[in-house]
Design a protein around this motif. Structure first.
Motif, PDB file in Angstrom:
ATOM      1  N   TRP A   4      54.372  34.056 -63.669  1.00  0.00           N
ATOM      2  CA  TRP A   4      53.151  34.830 -63.837  1.00  0.00           C
ATOM      3  C   TRP A   4      52.185  34.556 -62.696  1.00  0.00           C
ATOM      4  CZ3 TRP A   4      53.231  37.914 -68.185  1.00  0.00           C
ATOM      5  CH2 TRP A   4      54.167  37.597 -69.156  1.00  0.00           C
ATOM      6  N   ASP A   5      51.385  35.545 -62.346  1.00  0.00           N
ATOM      7  CA  ASP A   5      50.311  35.357 -61.382  1.00  0.00           C
ATOM      8  C   ASP A   5      49.204  34.570 -62.083  1.00  0.00           C
ATOM      9  OD1 ASP A   5      47.670  35.970 -60.100  1.00  0.00           O
ATOM     10  OD2 ASP A   5      48.954  37.090 -58.719  1.00  0.00           O
ATOM     11  N   GLY A   6      48.844  33.406 -61.536  1.00  0.00           N
ATOM     12  CA  GLY A   6      47.855  32.544 -62.167  1.00  0.00           C
ATOM     13  C   GLY A   6      46.453  33.113 -62.192  1.00  0.00           C
ATOM     14  N   GLU A   7      46.148  34.038 -61.303  1.00  0.00           N
ATOM     15  CA  GLU A   7      44.810  34.624 -61.252  1.00  0.00           C
ATOM     16  C   GLU A   7      44.686  35.867 -62.114  1.00  0.00           C
ATOM     17  OE1 GLU A   7      43.483  35.213 -57.255  1.00  0.00           O
ATOM     18  OE2 GLU A   7      43.926  33.149 -56.683  1.00  0.00           O
ATOM     19  N   THR A   8      45.695  36.749 -62.061  1.00  0.00           N
ATOM     20  CA  THR A   8      45.588  38.025 -62.779  1.00  0.00           C
ATOM     21  C   THR A   8      46.323  38.025 -64.117  1.00  0.00           C
ATOM     22  OG1 THR A   8      47.582  38.980 -61.787  1.00  0.00           O
ATOM     23  CG2 THR A   8      45.490  39.223 -60.559  1.00  0.00           C
ATOM     24  N   GLY A   9      47.256  37.089 -64.285  1.00  0.00           N
ATOM     25  CA  GLY A   9      48.053  37.076 -65.506  1.00  0.00           C
ATOM     26  C   GLY A   9      49.192  38.086 -65.491  1.00  0.00           C
TER      27      GLY A   9
END
Length: 105
Positions: A4-9
């Motif tokens: 998963w992208d840690g900033e956008t989810g």
């Protein structure tokens, strides 16, 4: 496993290869490799194997399967320079691996 992208989810990637639950994951500091630990079911014998899989962090390709455990793997971690990978197992062992090619050290 899902990445998963840690900033956008946002879901980035799904990695397939384990046939059992994944107990631990670790990225190398440079992001070039990902390690995952699991208890995988062996289809031919209906038994279970405790393994670590080593993945390419850019292409998500499976690089190596690290075997030889007699108990489930509770933790895995790369050294700060990514040259080594340590794994701790319920078989009361800690194993040290080459973090790039997966050879047991």
């Amino acid at each position: 496993m899902r990445l998963w992208d840690g900033e956008t989810g946002a879901l980035l990637q799904t990695l397939e290869g384990h046939s059992g639950s994944v107990s631990s994951v670790a990225f190398s500091a440079d992001g070039q490799r990902l390690a995952s630990a699991s208890i995988d079911r062996t289809l031919a014998s209906a038994s279970y194997d405790c393994i670590v899989r080593l993945w390419d962090g850019e292409t998500d390709a499976l690089l190596q399967t690290l075997e030889g455990y007699s108990g489930s793997i509770s933790s895995i971690a790369f050294s700060a320079d990514g040259q080594r990978l340590a794994s701790a197992s319920h078989d009361r062992t800690v194993r040290l691996w080459d973090g790039e090619i997966g050879a047991l050290l």
